[in-house]
Each structure stands twice: as structure tokens, then as C-alpha cells.
Motif scaffolding. Sequence first.
Motif, short mmCIF file in Angstrom:
data_model
loop_
_atom_site.label_atom_id
_atom_site.label_comp_id
_atom_site.label_asym_id
_atom_site.label_seq_id
_atom_site.Cartn_x
_atom_site.Cartn_y
_atom_site.Cartn_z
N TRP A 31 -7.37 -16.38 -5.09
CA TRP A 31 -7.40 -15.12 -4.37
C TRP A 31 -7.70 -13.99 -5.34
CZ3 TRP A 31 -6.26 -14.07 0.87
CH2 TRP A 31 -5.89 -15.19 1.63
N SER A 85 -10.18 -14.86 -0.50
CA SER A 85 -10.03 -16.16 -1.15
C SER A 85 -11.36 -16.88 -1.04
CB SER A 85 -8.92 -16.99 -0.49
OG SER A 85 -9.28 -17.37 0.81
N GLN A 110 5.60 -17.52 2.30
CA GLN A 110 5.43 -17.98 0.92
C GLN A 110 4.09 -17.49 0.36
OE1 GLN A 110 5.35 -22.25 0.43
NE2 GLN A 110 5.82 -22.11 -1.74
N LEU A 111 3.04 -17.54 1.18
CA LEU A 111 1.73 -17.06 0.74
C LEU A 111 1.78 -15.55 0.49
CD1 LEU A 111 -1.26 -17.42 0.13
CD2 LEU A 111 -1.71 -17.20 2.60
N GLN A 119 5.42 -20.87 5.65
CA GLN A 119 4.22 -20.96 4.82
C GLN A 119 3.55 -19.59 4.65
OE1 GLN A 119 4.77 -22.96 7.52
NE2 GLN A 119 5.19 -24.91 6.51
N SER A 120 3.47 -18.81 5.73
CA SER A 120 2.82 -17.51 5.62
C SER A 120 3.68 -16.55 4.78
CB SER A 120 2.54 -16.91 7.00
OG SER A 120 3.73 -16.60 7.69
N ASP A 149 -1.02 -21.25 -1.50
CA ASP A 149 -1.82 -22.16 -0.69
C ASP A 149 -2.81 -22.98 -1.52
OD1 ASP A 149 -3.64 -20.19 -1.37
OD2 ASP A 149 -4.30 -19.80 0.70
N SER A 158 3.51 -14.90 -2.73
CA SER A 158 2.66 -15.33 -3.84
C SER A 158 1.53 -14.33 -4.09
CB SER A 158 2.08 -16.72 -3.51
OG SER A 158 1.21 -17.15 -4.52
#
Length: 95
Positions: free
Chosen positions: A83, A66, A8-9, A5-6, A79, A12
Motif C-alpha cells: 500500500w 494498493s 486490522q487492515l 479483518q477490516s 492483508d 496496519s
Amino acid sequence: PPTPQSRQLAASLSQHLGCGICQQLLNSLWEDLRRPTATNLRSKISEGCPRLVKEHLLRQGWTAFSGAPCDGGGKIAADGAAWCFIQDTMSEVIR
């Protein structure tokens, strides 16, 4: 440690904020050059992006945010949050 997840963030944020960060970095580099020429700018850029971002942006209070600071102007990241890359002039780094 990094998680899927981190990662992917991070990818992104890089995709959505990269151009704005690069533009601000070039503005900062141009202002700091004794003789602002394209040749001198190329030479400075050759020092490497991580070092330059730390030296010219993070120490001036620029950071990815964010939430409320980005409402209406942020980019939606992996997420689901908006941002943006803004300068916090009250940052401890600047003081």
C-alpha cells in the motif's frame, strides 16, 4: 459493518502510512496559510485531523492505493498487499 479483518487492515495502514499522510498534510497546510508561521500552523492543526485530511488531501486526489501503483515503494499491510499514499491527479474529486 466493520469486521475484525477490516479493523486490522485499518490499523496496519495507519501504522505504515501515517507518517507520510501527516507529512503531506503539513506540506499542504503550510502552502495554504496566508502567513506561514509555526503559530498559524498550530492554530490550523487544532481544527482536527479528519476535517483537515478531507479538506487538504482527499479533495486534492490523495488516497491510499494498493497494487501496481505501489510496486517497489509500498508498505506491506495486514492483508499482505503493498500500500502507498499517492496523489491521483485524474481523480473525479479534483475535476
